[in-house]
Design a protein around this motif. Structure first.
Motif, PDB file in Angstrom:
ATOM      1  N   ILE A  10      44.896  19.761 -63.978  1.00 41.31           N
ATOM      2  CA  ILE A  10      43.756  20.338 -63.258  1.00 41.31           C
ATOM      3  C   ILE A  10      43.846  20.018 -61.767  1.00 41.31           C
ATOM      4  CG2 ILE A  10      41.248  20.198 -62.968  1.00 41.31           C
ATOM      5  CD1 ILE A  10      41.100  19.727 -66.033  1.00 41.31           C
ATOM      6  N   ILE A  11      44.254  18.797 -61.428  1.00 38.79           N
ATOM      7  CA  ILE A  11      44.388  18.408 -60.020  1.00 38.79           C
ATOM      8  C   ILE A  11      45.475  19.232 -59.332  1.00 38.79           C
ATOM      9  CG2 ILE A  11      45.095  16.537 -58.473  1.00 38.79           C
ATOM     10  CD1 ILE A  11      43.752  14.580 -60.447  1.00 38.79           C
ATOM     11  N   ILE A  12      46.628  19.387 -60.009  1.00 43.71           N
ATOM     12  CA  ILE A  12      47.733  20.167 -59.442  1.00 43.71           C
ATOM     13  C   ILE A  12      47.307  21.622 -59.244  1.00 43.71           C
ATOM     14  CG2 ILE A  12      50.056  21.070 -59.884  1.00 43.71           C
ATOM     15  CD1 ILE A  12      50.623  18.432 -61.381  1.00 43.71           C
ATOM     16  N   ILE A  13      46.618  22.170 -60.236  1.00 38.79           N
ATOM     17  CA  ILE A  13      46.155  23.564 -60.146  1.00 38.79           C
ATOM     18  C   ILE A  13      45.149  23.721 -59.014  1.00 38.79           C
ATOM     19  CG2 ILE A  13      44.825  25.352 -61.351  1.00 38.79           C
ATOM     20  CD1 ILE A  13      46.099  24.220 -63.979  1.00 38.79           C
ATOM     21  N   ALA A  14      44.216  22.783 -58.899  1.00 38.29           N
ATOM     22  CA  ALA A  14      43.196  22.846 -57.843  1.00 38.29           C
ATOM     23  C   ALA A  14      43.843  22.783 -56.452  1.00 38.29           C
ATOM     24  CB  ALA A  14      42.190  21.721 -58.010  1.00 38.29           C
ATOM     25  N   ILE A  15      44.822  21.888 -56.293  1.00 34.82           N
ATOM     26  CA  ILE A  15      45.523  21.778 -55.014  1.00 34.82           C
ATOM     27  C   ILE A  15      46.278  23.070 -54.708  1.00 34.82           C
ATOM     28  CG2 ILE A  15      47.416  20.601 -53.813  1.00 34.82           C
ATOM     29  CD1 ILE A  15      46.549  18.031 -55.253  1.00 34.82           C
ATOM     30  N   SER A  16      46.915  23.651 -55.722  1.00 37.63           N
ATOM     31  CA  SER A  16      47.671  24.894 -55.523  1.00 37.63           C
ATOM     32  C   SER A  16      46.757  26.034 -55.101  1.00 37.63           C
ATOM     33  CB  SER A  16      48.414  25.268 -56.812  1.00 37.63           C
ATOM     34  OG  SER A  16      49.350  24.273 -57.168  1.00 37.63           O
ATOM     35  N   ILE A  17      45.602  26.155 -55.748  1.00 40.29           N
ATOM     36  CA  ILE A  17      44.652  27.219 -55.396  1.00 40.29           C
ATOM     37  C   ILE A  17      44.133  27.013 -53.977  1.00 40.29           C
ATOM     38  CG2 ILE A  17      42.402  28.236 -55.925  1.00 40.29           C
ATOM     39  CD1 ILE A  17      42.939  27.518 -58.877  1.00 40.29           C
ATOM     40  N   ALA A  18      43.746  25.768 -53.663  1.00 39.61           N
ATOM     41  CA  ALA A  18      43.195  25.472 -52.341  1.00 39.61           C
ATOM     42  C   ALA A  18      44.231  25.700 -51.243  1.00 39.61           C
ATOM     43  CB  ALA A  18      42.686  24.037 -52.302  1.00 39.61           C
TER      44      ALA A  18
END
Length: 200
Positions: A10-18
């Motif tokens: 979830i953290i990796i995905i959130a960073i990628s989206i941001a």
């Protein structure tokens, strides 16, 4: 307390989206004012691939654990899918170019391996972006218009396609005043009014 695999995803995905959203929103200014546009594009591509990876990985994991599904199993892939949907489908993404004055009119030149456009803005500033296989150049200045004549005052050097600071609008093209009396004009050599049409 160790971070679970689900939380890491979830953290990796959130960073990628941001990161993708930030670069995409400010790509105009990154391209115009820095030399980092190529690296910014690569970083956007990496973020996009990461999201696709987690969606595909999530589908296989959901199928594998279909008889014992939990929120922790499903949420990362749904989050990545929502990020892709936002990137691809959301029609109101911010663009930093919108912070500038509105475009009054614009023109485009299309060569075989290069392209250039001019944007004349309402605050009487203009910008030219010329791109080719090995270059990406920006030019700027101020302009004023009298009937079909445009007077351009460059802040930088002039681009190759504009040999004179005074240009004439003729037959929907921008012609340097020095070429206006040429009886054998090849209009494909000049900017035409409007958006680029993908002619070459």
């Amino acid at each position: 307390m160790p971070i679970s695999k689900s939380t890491k995803r979830i953290i990796i995905i959130a960073i990628s989206i941001a990161l993708y959203s930030f670069i995409s929103s400010f790509f105009y200014h990154i391209d115009r004012y820095t030399r980092l546009s190529f690296f910014a594009f690569i970083l956007m591509a990496i973020c996009f691939i990461i999201l696709i990876y987690f969606v595909i990985k999530g589908v296989f994991q959901i199928y594998k654990e279909r008889r014992n599904l939990s929120f922790q199993v499903v949420f990362p892939s749904l989050f990545a899918l929502a990020g892709l949907a936002y990137i691809l489908l959301w029609p109101w993404n911010f663009n930093s170019e919108n912070l500038l004055s509105d475009i009054e009119f614009q023109a485009c030149y299309e060569g075989t391996q290069n392209q250039s456009y001019i944007k004349f803005r309402e605050d009487h500033s203009f910008e030219i972006n010329s791109t080719g296989i090995l270059y990406n150049e920006w030019f700027s200045g101020q302009w004023r218009k009298n009937a079909d004549t445009i007077f351009m005052d460059f802040d930088t050097k002039r681009p190759r396609l504009i040999s004179n600071d005074t240009i004439i609008i003729k037959n929907e093209h921008l012609l340097p005043i020095s070429d206006i009396d040429n009886d054998s004009l090849i209009y494909a050599k000049y900017y035409y009014l409007g958006y680029c049409k993908g002619l070459n």
